[in-house]
Design an enzyme around this catalytic site. Structure first.
Site, short mmCIF file in Angstrom:
data_model
loop_
_atom_site.label_atom_id
_atom_site.label_comp_id
_atom_site.label_asym_id
_atom_site.label_seq_id
_atom_site.Cartn_x
_atom_site.Cartn_y
_atom_site.Cartn_z
N ARG A 1 24.55 73.76 -10.10
CA ARG A 1 23.22 73.22 -10.30
C ARG A 1 22.16 74.32 -10.30
O ARG A 1 21.19 74.28 -11.06
CB ARG A 1 22.90 72.21 -9.21
N HIS B 1 13.28 74.19 -21.39
CA HIS B 1 14.09 73.05 -21.83
C HIS B 1 13.65 71.74 -21.18
O HIS B 1 13.69 70.67 -21.79
CB HIS B 1 15.56 73.34 -21.51
N ASP B 2 13.22 71.84 -19.93
CA ASP B 2 12.77 70.65 -19.19
C ASP B 2 11.62 69.92 -19.87
O ASP B 2 11.36 68.75 -19.56
CB ASP B 2 12.30 71.06 -17.78
N SER C 1 18.48 67.06 -25.69
CA SER C 1 19.52 67.97 -25.21
C SER C 1 20.89 67.44 -25.63
O SER C 1 21.11 67.16 -26.81
CB SER C 1 19.38 68.13 -23.69
N ASP D 1 11.69 76.88 -24.74
CA ASP D 1 13.05 76.43 -24.43
C ASP D 1 14.03 77.52 -24.87
O ASP D 1 14.25 77.73 -26.06
CB ASP D 1 13.33 75.12 -25.17
#
Lengths: 376, 376
Positions: B219, B349-350, B149, B316
């Site tokens: 968040r 993405h994680d 990232s 992602d």
């Protein structure tokens, strides 16, 4: 230049029972009609609105610049939904902030402003309220019910709650329910509003303030989900607001996309009601006709007798084509009559409000056939 | 059970010139190292962190439960980046809130807490600061620089700012710059923080408050973009928090996904610094090595001499495979050596932080080859 539209309103005294078990009485619905109801009362089309729209679907208000209805490109004399052929009705939903009874109005049971106590309303409740309006207008059967996005959910709901009163359902850029991601975005928006210190638990009217910070964030989040990544890159890309030099600031606007989003947020916070935003996003979250059938959408849609047109847009990632195809499949499982157009358009979810020749032609052709059916 | 890690820190007195034209002096960098530097000092691997991570990349802290480093599954004895073979360095970036100098520390020029005056730092500034740390550690050349990232952006930047000091670049789930949509999500998060009344223009430390409302929203928005729609539906779907009955409330938690997001937001607001969030998202926005070359990424990457491994993940949507392919293409345009793995993984993405056998094997094999190169 569009035609002149005139807002109307109707008062309902009898309590409307709601899905939550609560009820609401002494409420008003704002509405507009365009075109003329024929003698057989067989040419009425109800148009349902999405999140931040209203009963002002088409036309302009006398003497008011830039007052075109939100679907004025779709509806009017000679337009795809032709008001020379159809009698079109737009209704502002209960809980909204554009004329129908909402959280900013007086609760007749308490004499105080509803605020946070406005009952939670669902898509089904809206449909029931719309049905009562049609009763009052002397319209038993709709030639069609039509809507995009949340409006499409109402259109689908009509075919299930009042199957015998709907001949056709036109549902654009919609879904049979929200995904977890859809709910997640709604929840971010709601938390932004509800945690704004000016929200006062929903009773901000008495405090003479508006939770604008929260409304701005809610609108910014929403706007991102209305546009496709492609169209955002094309319209804004990485363009800077001030030529080519970076300002090296975390709080000032640096990129054009930031400027655009802030502008949209500011504008929205000036006119939209915070409680209405919570109510409408919740109605979106709750809509799920398959829930009562253990998640089986085919079973849920069995009772519909209308014919359907579904339209989706290739770059809509809020309500993707896959979601419309779920509805199409469930209708086909029931051998219902359904047409489906998947339009290759770059604009994301917003495409349902924009001019696209193929999209407009699909709707035009569909309503021309509905018109022929009425005449036959 | 992982190995024991020990945080260290180093003080830098000489001013570091920044991209903005400002500079910062008398700053500290927190870092950790794992494994042993070989005699030739040829086995060092720098690992760069993403938004909310730190220098604590791997291992656990003595006597502290649940203190595994953020990439502990990737890095350690016998792991894909094997600390029995490599000397691994993790550095906390300037402006962060985990030990390196940041907005919550004293500005030596004024004697006051930096707050909003902490200079805007860029990916290039971080790389320069990391290079100084390597100087101090006596390491001239990196066997590899690695990151996911935002960390991947730093890894790429290393190959451009210090081409002769990097042999390999491993950039995972990254992009050559942010899209308009990426910037838009960052801006929503920043506005949520900066418009929280407890932010006080970035000088909230003096007021003894923390803009937790804004941090929570930031968040929550971020989390949505880290996960794929698929994995959200699989993990949460439309599950209700309380069995099957709706509560009909706009402010209480109704769906599991809401509960999860609120929990993530609450947790984050307890430990993350609001100014750091603004700084780090801005560094993301600014990163754009092609900008100085009129947008031509191939020209921008011409000066790199490292060999590259890029890895992306199919679901992602924050940094999609297409973005990694842009980098691969630009490297190939320059006839640079590049390996590319596009992993079909459901986690969005994680995924770059999660265990996936194919992903781990790609990295393991790549570093085994780097190790052979060093030995040769």
């Amino acid at each position: 230049m569009s035609f002149i539209a005139t807002p109307q309103s109707m008062q309902f005294d009898a309590p409307l029972p709601l899905q939550s078990g609560a009820s609401i009485r002494g409420y008003t619905l704002a509405y507009e009609t365009y075109g003329s109801l024929n003698a057989a009362k067989s040419n009425a089309v109800l148009v349902c609105h999405a999140l931040n729209a209203s009963h002002h679907v088409a036309g302009v208000y006398e003497g008011k610049d830039h007052s075109e209805g939100w679907w004025d490109n779709m509806i009017g004399p000679g337009k795809p939904l032709d008001t020379d052929r159809f009698f079109v009705i737009g209704v502002n939903n209960l809980g909204s902030c554009f004329g129908s009874t909402g959280p900013m109005h007086i609760n007749p049971d308490t004499g105080a402003v509803y605020g946070a106590d406005f009952p939670v309303v669902t898509v089904e409740d809206w449909v029931d309220a719309q049905a009562r309006l049609l009763d009052a207008l002397g319209i038993d059967t709709l030639a069609a019910v039509m809507g995009g996005s949340l409006g499409g959910m109402q259109a689908i709901s009509w075919t299930l709650r009042y199957p015998s009163r709907v001949k056709h359902c036109v549902a654009v850029a919609t879904a049979p329910n929200l995904t977890a991601e859809n709910i997640a975005f709604n929840e971010v928006a709601r938390r932004a509003i509800a945690t704004d210190p000016d929200f006062h638990g929903g009773n901000f009217y008495q405090h003479g303030v508006i939770p604008k910070r929260g409304l701005r964030i809610a609108r910014m989040v929403g706007h991102i989900t209305y546009l496709s990544d492609d169209v955002m890159n094309e319209k804004f890309g990485r363009q800077l607001k001030n030529g080519i030099d970076l300002r090296y600031s975390t709080q000032e606007v640096e990129f054009q996309i930031e400027s655009y989003l802030r502008y949209q947020g500011d504008k929205f916070a000036e006119y939209f009601d915070a409680n209405t935003y919570l109510l409408i996003t919740r109605a979106l979250d709750y809509f799920d006709p398959a829930k009562a059938f253990g998640g089986d959408l085919s079973q849920a849609l069995a009772r519909a007798t209308a014919k359907f047109l579904l339209v989706s847009f290739s770059t809509d990632w809020r309500f993707s084509p896959a979601r419309s195809r779920e509805v199409v499949k469930a209708l086909l499982d029931n051998k219902h009559t359904v047409s489906y157009a998947e339009i290759d358009a770059p604009h994301g979810h917003d495409a349902f409000l924009l001019d696209d020749a193929r999209y407009m032609n699909v709707v035009r052709t569909y309503f021309a056939n509905v018109d022929r059916e009425i005449a036959a």
